[in-house]
Design a protein around this motif. Sequence first.
Motif, PDB file in Angstrom:
ATOM      1  N   PRO A  56       1.099  -1.119  -0.004  1.00 11.15           N
ATOM      2  CA  PRO A  56      -0.071  -0.051   0.138  1.00 11.15           C
ATOM      3  C   PRO A  56       0.934   1.256  -0.214  1.00 11.15           C
ATOM      4  O   PRO A  56       0.828   2.707  -0.557  1.00 11.15           O
ATOM      5  N   HIS A  57       1.842   1.329   0.602  1.00 12.35           N
ATOM      6  CA  HIS A  57       3.181   2.397   0.772  1.00 12.35           C
ATOM      7  C   HIS A  57       3.477   3.004  -0.722  1.00 12.35           C
ATOM      8  O   HIS A  57       3.166   3.872  -1.364  1.00 12.35           O
ATOM      9  N   VAL A  58       3.893   1.485  -0.998  1.00 10.29           N
ATOM     10  CA  VAL A  58       4.409   1.576  -2.137  1.00 10.29           C
ATOM     11  C   VAL A  58       3.511   2.086  -3.283  1.00 10.29           C
ATOM     12  O   VAL A  58       3.944   3.060  -4.961  1.00 10.29           O
ATOM     13  N   LEU A  59       2.430   1.804  -3.513  1.00 17.93           N
ATOM     14  CA  LEU A  59       1.424   1.862  -4.630  1.00 17.93           C
ATOM     15  C   LEU A  59       0.798   3.098  -4.379  1.00 17.93           C
ATOM     16  O   LEU A  59       0.597   4.398  -5.213  1.00 17.93           O
ATOM     17  N   ALA A  60       1.450   4.251  -3.697  1.00 21.07           N
ATOM     18  CA  ALA A  60       0.522   5.657  -3.011  1.00 21.07           C
ATOM     19  C   ALA A  60       2.001   6.300  -3.147  1.00 21.07           C
ATOM     20  O   ALA A  60       1.887   7.314  -3.600  1.00 21.07           O
ATOM     21  N   GLY A  61       2.930   5.512  -3.784  1.00 22.79           N
ATOM     22  CA  GLY A  61       4.220   6.087  -4.156  1.00 22.79           C
ATOM     23  C   GLY A  61       5.375   6.701  -3.123  1.00 22.79           C
ATOM     24  O   GLY A  61       6.475   7.889  -2.959  1.00 22.79           O
ATOM     25  N   THR A  62       5.393   6.042  -1.714  1.00 22.00           N
ATOM     26  CA  THR A  62       6.467   6.896  -0.525  1.00 22.00           C
ATOM     27  C   THR A  62       7.391   5.843  -0.951  1.00 22.00           C
ATOM     28  O   THR A  62       7.639   4.599  -1.661  1.00 22.00           O
ATOM     29  N   THR A  63       8.267   5.998  -1.301  1.00 24.21           N
ATOM     30  CA  THR A  63       9.912   5.844  -1.414  1.00 24.21           C
ATOM     31  C   THR A  63       9.557   4.638  -0.029  1.00 24.21           C
ATOM     32  O   THR A  63       9.377   5.025   1.190  1.00 24.21           O
ATOM     33  N   MET A  64      10.723   3.710  -0.072  1.00 23.75           N
ATOM     34  CA  MET A  64      11.406   2.902   0.689  1.00 23.75           C
ATOM     35  C   MET A  64      11.815   3.865   2.210  1.00 23.75           C
ATOM     36  O   MET A  64      11.504   3.202   3.207  1.00 23.75           O
ATOM     37  N   ASP A  65      12.541   4.790   1.635  1.00 26.69           N
ATOM     38  CA  ASP A  65      13.039   5.273   2.814  1.00 26.69           C
ATOM     39  C   ASP A  65      12.389   5.975   3.902  1.00 26.69           C
ATOM     40  O   ASP A  65      12.351   5.783   5.019  1.00 26.69           O
ATOM     41  N   VAL A  66      10.698   7.072   3.033  1.00 26.41           N
ATOM     42  CA  VAL A  66      10.160   6.630   4.335  1.00 26.41           C
ATOM     43  C   VAL A  66       9.656   6.080   4.676  1.00 26.41           C
ATOM     44  O   VAL A  66       9.804   6.038   6.253  1.00 26.41           O
ATOM     45  N   VAL A  67       9.191   4.325   4.245  1.00 23.29           N
ATOM     46  CA  VAL A  67       8.346   3.725   5.319  1.00 23.29           C
ATOM     47  C   VAL A  67       9.665   3.519   6.530  1.00 23.29           C
ATOM     48  O   VAL A  67       8.880   2.777   6.926  1.00 23.29           O
ATOM     49  N   GLY A  68      10.736   3.255   5.361  1.00 30.01           N
ATOM     50  CA  GLY A  68      12.078   2.755   6.657  1.00 30.01           C
ATOM     51  C   GLY A  68      11.989   1.448   7.537  1.00 30.01           C
ATOM     52  O   GLY A  68      11.420   0.390   6.715  1.00 30.01           O
ATOM     53  N   ASP A  69      11.573   0.663   8.421  1.00 28.97           N
ATOM     54  CA  ASP A  69      11.742  -0.065   9.342  1.00 28.97           C
ATOM     55  C   ASP A  69      10.582  -0.650   9.981  1.00 28.97           C
ATOM     56  O   ASP A  69      11.339  -1.750  10.955  1.00 28.97           O
ATOM     57  N   ARG A  90      -4.620  -5.043   3.983  1.00 29.74           N
ATOM     58  CA  ARG A  90      -4.159  -3.754   3.158  1.00 29.74           C
ATOM     59  C   ARG A  90      -3.628  -3.779   2.011  1.00 29.74           C
ATOM     60  O   ARG A  90      -4.403  -2.781   1.476  1.00 29.74           O
ATOM     61  N   SER A  91      -3.341  -4.803   1.335  1.00 31.36           N
ATOM     62  CA  SER A  91      -2.724  -5.353   0.529  1.00 31.36           C
ATOM     63  C   SER A  91      -3.347  -5.505  -0.868  1.00 31.36           C
ATOM     64  O   SER A  91      -3.876  -5.319  -2.282  1.00 31.36           O
ATOM     65  N   ARG A  92      -4.403  -6.207  -0.562  1.00 30.91           N
ATOM     66  CA  ARG A  92      -5.326  -6.499  -1.758  1.00 30.91           C
ATOM     67  C   ARG A  92      -6.126  -5.443  -2.250  1.00 30.91           C
ATOM     68  O   ARG A  92      -6.527  -5.286  -2.917  1.00 30.91           O
ATOM     69  N   PRO A  93      -7.183  -4.924  -1.026  1.00 31.24           N
ATOM     70  CA  PRO A  93      -7.866  -3.151  -1.942  1.00 31.24           C
ATOM     71  C   PRO A  93      -7.320  -2.506  -2.059  1.00 31.24           C
ATOM     72  O   PRO A  93      -7.473  -2.065  -3.098  1.00 31.24           O
ATOM     73  N   ALA A  94      -5.781  -2.465  -1.464  1.00 30.64           N
ATOM     74  CA  ALA A  94      -4.846  -1.076  -2.184  1.00 30.64           C
ATOM     75  C   ALA A  94      -4.669  -2.061  -3.883  1.00 30.64           C
ATOM     76  O   ALA A  94      -4.194  -0.684  -4.681  1.00 30.64           O
ATOM     77  N   TRP A  95      -4.867  -2.901  -4.196  1.00 33.25           N
ATOM     78  CA  TRP A  95      -4.469  -3.530  -5.598  1.00 33.25           C
ATOM     79  C   TRP A  95      -5.425  -3.130  -6.685  1.00 33.25           C
ATOM     80  O   TRP A  95      -5.898  -3.128  -8.195  1.00 33.25           O
ATOM     81  N   THR A  96      -6.870  -3.486  -5.919  1.00 35.40           N
ATOM     82  CA  THR A  96      -7.842  -2.716  -6.338  1.00 35.40           C
ATOM     83  C   THR A  96      -8.332  -1.404  -6.767  1.00 35.40           C
ATOM     84  O   THR A  96      -9.028  -0.990  -8.187  1.00 35.40           O
ATOM     85  N   ALA A  97      -7.996  -0.445  -6.035  1.00 35.24           N
ATOM     86  CA  ALA A  97      -8.267   1.182  -6.118  1.00 35.24           C
ATOM     87  C   ALA A  97      -6.983   1.703  -7.288  1.00 35.24           C
ATOM     88  O   ALA A  97      -6.363   2.580  -6.604  1.00 35.24           O
ATOM     89  N   THR A  98      -7.091   1.299  -7.978  1.00 37.22           N
ATOM     90  CA  THR A  98      -6.145   1.214  -9.525  1.00 37.22           C
ATOM     91  C   THR A  98      -6.561   2.259  -9.384  1.00 37.22           C
ATOM     92  O   THR A  98      -4.655   3.585 -10.233  1.00 37.22           O
ATOM     93  N   ASP A  99      -7.139   3.395  -9.650  1.00 38.59           N
ATOM     94  CA  ASP A  99      -6.639   4.693  -9.493  1.00 38.59           C
ATOM     95  C   ASP A  99      -6.435   5.762  -8.654  1.00 38.59           C
ATOM     96  O   ASP A  99      -6.116   6.865  -9.093  1.00 38.59           O
ATOM     97  N   THR A 100      -5.614   5.282  -7.082  1.00 41.25           N
ATOM     98  CA  THR A 100      -5.001   5.637  -6.528  1.00 41.25           C
ATOM     99  C   THR A 100      -3.706   5.680  -6.532  1.00 41.25           C
ATOM    100  O   THR A 100      -3.148   5.898  -5.469  1.00 41.25           O
ATOM    101  N   HIS A 101      -3.212   5.191  -7.348  1.00 40.42           N
ATOM    102  CA  HIS A 101      -2.359   4.513  -7.825  1.00 40.42           C
ATOM    103  C   HIS A 101      -0.847   5.758  -8.389  1.00 40.42           C
ATOM    104  O   HIS A 101      -2.016   6.089  -9.205  1.00 40.42           O
ATOM    105  N   ALA A 102       0.217   5.882  -7.513  1.00 44.56           N
ATOM    106  CA  ALA A 102       1.253   6.280  -8.435  1.00 44.56           C
ATOM    107  C   ALA A 102       2.144   6.261  -9.651  1.00 44.56           C
ATOM    108  O   ALA A 102       1.771   4.362  -9.777  1.00 44.56           O
ATOM    109  N   PRO A 103       1.756   7.117 -11.030  1.00 41.13           N
ATOM    110  CA  PRO A 103       2.510   5.908 -12.074  1.00 41.13           C
ATOM    111  C   PRO A 103       3.735   5.667 -11.485  1.00 41.13           C
ATOM    112  O   PRO A 103       4.196   4.515 -12.296  1.00 41.13           O
TER     113      PRO A 103
END
Length: 190
Positions: A56-69, A90-103
């Motif tokens: 869900p973080h990745v799909l929203a365009g969040t960087t790995m550094d921001v997600v951290g550990d 959290r993951s499954r619904p994030a994949w279905t919301a394709t209009d919210t994904h970062a390009p």
Amino acid sequence: MTDTADARPLLPGAVDRVTARVRAVRPDAWAAPSPCTAWTVGDLVAHLCLEHLWAPHVLAGTTMDVVGDRYEGDLLQGDPRGAWERAVARSRPAWTATDTHAPRVHTSFGWIPVEEYAEQMLLDLTVHEWDLARGAGLDEELDPVGVDRALAYVRGEPVMLTGPGLWAAPVTPRSDEPRDVLLALLGRPV
């Protein structure tokens, strides 16, 4: 990435198939070895949980550094089934919301198109579904659509196949069936 349509619509079904496998694991099989030589069946599920907690973080365009550990440590906490259910809740619904994904999304391979990330996740789910089935002694058949898609992606020599230690060295497939070819290309002797 393959030349066919976007893989994102295939991911909820792949998640559901892995969920069915996780639910079918017998209590005594969590410590069994998996085809991923360094992982038990439980370790494999922990890896999958990590991937799906990040999604869900990745799909929203969040960087790995921001997600951290934030997802480091014991993700299973003695409850592999529950950990998987929580991760995919959290993951499954994030994949279905394709209009919210970062390009473009940030992964361990750097910035890539979200469609490429979907290909990687489908490949991961498909192959690790087989790993889970083999390690836990479950039926090893895979969804032919997912297999064909993952095989086309692998044959396109994506960046994720060049990373050290991500997949085992290729082996000779036992047949020319797409499932056997896919698994052999990723070092799984069937």
